[in-house]
Design an enzyme around this catalytic site. Structure first.
Site, PDB file in Angstrom:
ATOM      1  N   GLU A 297       0.855  -1.195   0.000  1.00  0.00           N
ATOM      2  CA  GLU A 297       0.000   0.000   0.000  1.00  0.00           C
ATOM      3  C   GLU A 297       0.889   1.242   0.000  1.00  0.00           C
ATOM      4  O   GLU A 297       1.923   1.282   0.668  1.00  0.00           O
ATOM      5  CB  GLU A 297      -0.877  -0.018   1.245  1.00  0.00           C
ATOM      6  CG  GLU A 297      -1.807   1.173   1.390  1.00  0.00           C
ATOM      7  CD  GLU A 297      -2.513   1.177   2.739  1.00  0.00           C
ATOM      8  OE1 GLU A 297      -3.655   1.659   2.812  1.00  0.00           O
ATOM      9  OE2 GLU A 297      -1.918   0.694   3.734  1.00  0.00           O
ATOM     10  N   LYS A 357      -9.859   0.413  -2.086  1.00  0.00           N
ATOM     11  CA  LYS A 357     -10.025   0.030  -0.679  1.00  0.00           C
ATOM     12  C   LYS A 357     -11.434   0.374  -0.208  1.00  0.00           C
ATOM     13  O   LYS A 357     -11.910   1.500  -0.394  1.00  0.00           O
ATOM     14  CB  LYS A 357      -8.981   0.759   0.170  1.00  0.00           C
ATOM     15  CG  LYS A 357      -8.917   0.335   1.623  1.00  0.00           C
ATOM     16  CD  LYS A 357      -7.775   1.065   2.323  1.00  0.00           C
ATOM     17  CE  LYS A 357      -7.609   0.651   3.764  1.00  0.00           C
ATOM     18  NZ  LYS A 357      -6.506   1.389   4.434  1.00  0.00           N
ATOM     19  N   CYS A 412      -4.531  -3.496   4.029  1.00  0.00           N
ATOM     20  CA  CYS A 412      -4.131  -3.027   5.358  1.00  0.00           C
ATOM     21  C   CYS A 412      -5.230  -3.147   6.410  1.00  0.00           C
ATOM     22  O   CYS A 412      -5.517  -4.226   6.903  1.00  0.00           O
ATOM     23  CB  CYS A 412      -3.619  -1.591   5.240  1.00  0.00           C
ATOM     24  SG  CYS A 412      -2.632  -1.038   6.659  1.00  0.00           S
TER      25      CYS A 412
END
Length: 553
Positions: A297, A357, A412
């Site tokens: 990321e 995301k 994440c």
């Protein structure tokens, strides 16, 4: 601590019995028990990972609540929560100061208070440890959903990455692991109280009768551990769809702290350079040719769709390694939504697919209560600027067809959310990738805690998990939850490993949120039953009192 566990025996229903000195001593023991429970539970997480302390910690928690009313249950639970979250979340104050850290800890501790209320209530029921464990799952489930879309970090199951109970994740996910650990702990507390009660009895007949009551709590203590052992064969690790050689690139950041964002080009160059170094090693025969490459990321905080120089750097690195590559970047148009994006970059075709995301981190990527937060940060740390625009979530799971691998993307923060990982596997992922960026948390235990979550997810879904981080810890996790290889923090590195591809789904994947809903419903129903019963009793008491008065008159 042992005296705290058995402070309230079955023959002592409440602290108000006995002289004031005894009441004060019991209150102090309960407070100490609650604080010890939270502190010990925090030690089950990184950097310590002493998973076996969890049942002991929850036994102390249950003992503090035993015989107490709901209000006291909340207070004691809140104390336990503060003793748990303050050490667990020390990484949150690394660069923003102590106030947000304490506020976050207090907010999350309130859910321990809720658990305390429910456990105090259901402690009056037969088979109380079962209902108490279900209540614990309900409180954790609520904490993972609200406020601001939830904060599931600190779930008991995430402290079991190296523990006995981990195998249960493949059967019922995080909820079943948490239930088993809680049931073991609450059964242990009940067993300790009954042992003390049996010893206090004087007659042989009474002692024998009391000893028979030890069987149930003993069973409740042992059964979860036996179930975990029995579940071990259910954890599949074989390569059902063949294997691929995966490479994880950790380019590192130019310096510690939030300032790395001001050096976006250096971060991009680091990852491109480390990829070219790996390509040179492959050409020299020192490393095998990877089939897939994972960048982390924020590997490129420069939008390659808008900036030709970033596009050129990424494309040259991907062509050098000659493998489909996952690149973490940002979409930052002049107007419109900003997205935290992962791009599937092909060495011949360039960008061929994207994933945006979906679980946006509150107070990191988006700012709830923006006016209040701006005012507070202006006092706490004026150097931190609240951005004008926020990241917006994507709307679909991401699975990239990278050669023979269908790589599911869980970026994440998303790895902590059950449903985000679950729907990615159900979308066809044969391996999971967790591109991450924890550089802002420095040398704290944050990266280790996140890696432990990835280990739990590997077992839960029977998939290898590839954790690629900008500054570490990057790791290859097998479907059994074992860390095959990993990097150090703030070190440029590349991991190359052969990983299995798996297509069958575990029972936990198929059930999804089912176990959490069922266990939570049991806990809420049990607590509600006690509350309703209490209301009915009070009504009957008032009615009897009125009738007595009428008879007397």
């Amino acid at each position: 601590m042992s005296s705290a566990i058995i402070a309230a025996s079955p023959s002592e229903p409440a602290d108000q019995d006995g002289p004031p000195s005894h009441q004060r001593r019991r209150t102090v023991l309960r407070v100490l028990s609650a604080l010890a429970a939270g502190a010990l539970l925090s030690l089950t997480f990184a950097p310590y990972s002493w998973w076996w302390l969890a049942p002991i910690a929850l036994a102390l928690f249950a003992s503090a609540m035993h015989g107490r009313r709901a209000r006291a249950g909340f207070g004691l639970g809140f104390l336990a929560g503060m003793a748990f979250f303050l050490p667990l979340l020390t990484w949150t104050n690394e660069y923003v100061g102590a106030v947000p850290w304490v506020v976050l800890a207090a907010l999350e501790a309130s859910f321990f208070g809720l658990a305390g209320i429910m456990i105090a209530l259901v402690g009056r029921l037969p088979a109380a440890p079962v209902w108490a464990a279900a209540s614990w799952v309900a409180a954790e489930a609520l904490r993972g959903a609200i406020p601001f879309r939830g904060f599931p970090l600190g779930s008991v199951a995430f402290g079991q990455a190296d523990g006995l109970f981990l195998s249960l994740a493949s059967l019922g996910g995080v909820a079943l692991v948490g239930f088993a650990v809680a049931l073991c702990g609450f059964g242990l507390a009940d067993l300790a109280r009954r042992v003390l009660g049996a010893r206090r009895l004087t007659t042989d007949g009474a002692s024998t009768a009391e000893s028979r009551t030890l069987v149930k709590p003993a069973i409740l203590t042992v059964v979860p551990a036996l179930a975990a052992l029995a579940a071990l064969p259910a954890v599949g690790t074989d390569a059902q769809e063949g294997t691929v050689t995966a490479a994880l690139i950790q380019g590192n950041v130019p310096q510690l702290g939030l300032e790395f964002n001001a050096q976006r080009r250096a971060v991009l160059d680091n990852h491109a350079d480390r990829t070219r170094e790996l390509a040179a090693d492959v050409a020299a025969g020192r490393e095998p040719q990877p089939d897939i490459v994972i960048w982390p990321e924020n590997a490129s905080d420069i939008d390659p769709f808008r900036h030709a120089d970033a596009d050129a750097v990424i494309d040259s690195a991907v062509r050098a390694i000659d493998a489909p590559t996952m690149v973490g970047t940002l979409e930052t148009p002049d107007q419109g939504d900003i997205h935290n994006t992962v791009v599937h970059w092909d060495p011949d075709g360039g960008p061929v697919d994207t994933y945006r995301k979906r679980e946006i981190q509150p107070f990191g990527e988006r700012i709830p209560l923006r006016g209040l937060v701006s005012a507070v940060m202006g006092v706490v740390n004026p150097s931190i600027r609240i951005p004008d625009r926020e990241y917006q979530p994507g709307d679909a799971p991401g699975v990239f067809a990278m050669g023979s691998a269908d790589v599911g993307v869980v970026t994440c923060w998303e790895v902590a959310f059950d449903h985000r990982v679950n729907d990615t596997v159900l979308a066809g992922a044969t391996v999971l990738a967790v591109p991450s960026n924890n550089a802002a948390f420095g040398l704290t235990a944050m990266s280790e805690q996140q890696l432990a979550i990835s280990q739990v997810r590997a077992v839960e879904h029977g998939r290898a998990v590839l954790v690629a981080a900008t500054s570490g810890i990057s790791a290859v996790v097998s479907p059994s939850g074992t860390v095959v290889s990993s990097t150090d923090l703030f070190t440029a590195d590349a991991l190359v490993a052969e990983i299995p591809l798996r297509s069958t789904t575990t029972l936990a994947t198929r059930l999804g949120a089912g176990p959490e809903w069922i266990l939570s419903a049991l806990g809420v129903a049990a607590a509600g039953w006690v509350v309703i019963g209490g209301v009915r009793r009070r009504r009957l008491d008032r009615r009897s009192a009125v009738q007595d008065e009428s008879h007397q008159s």
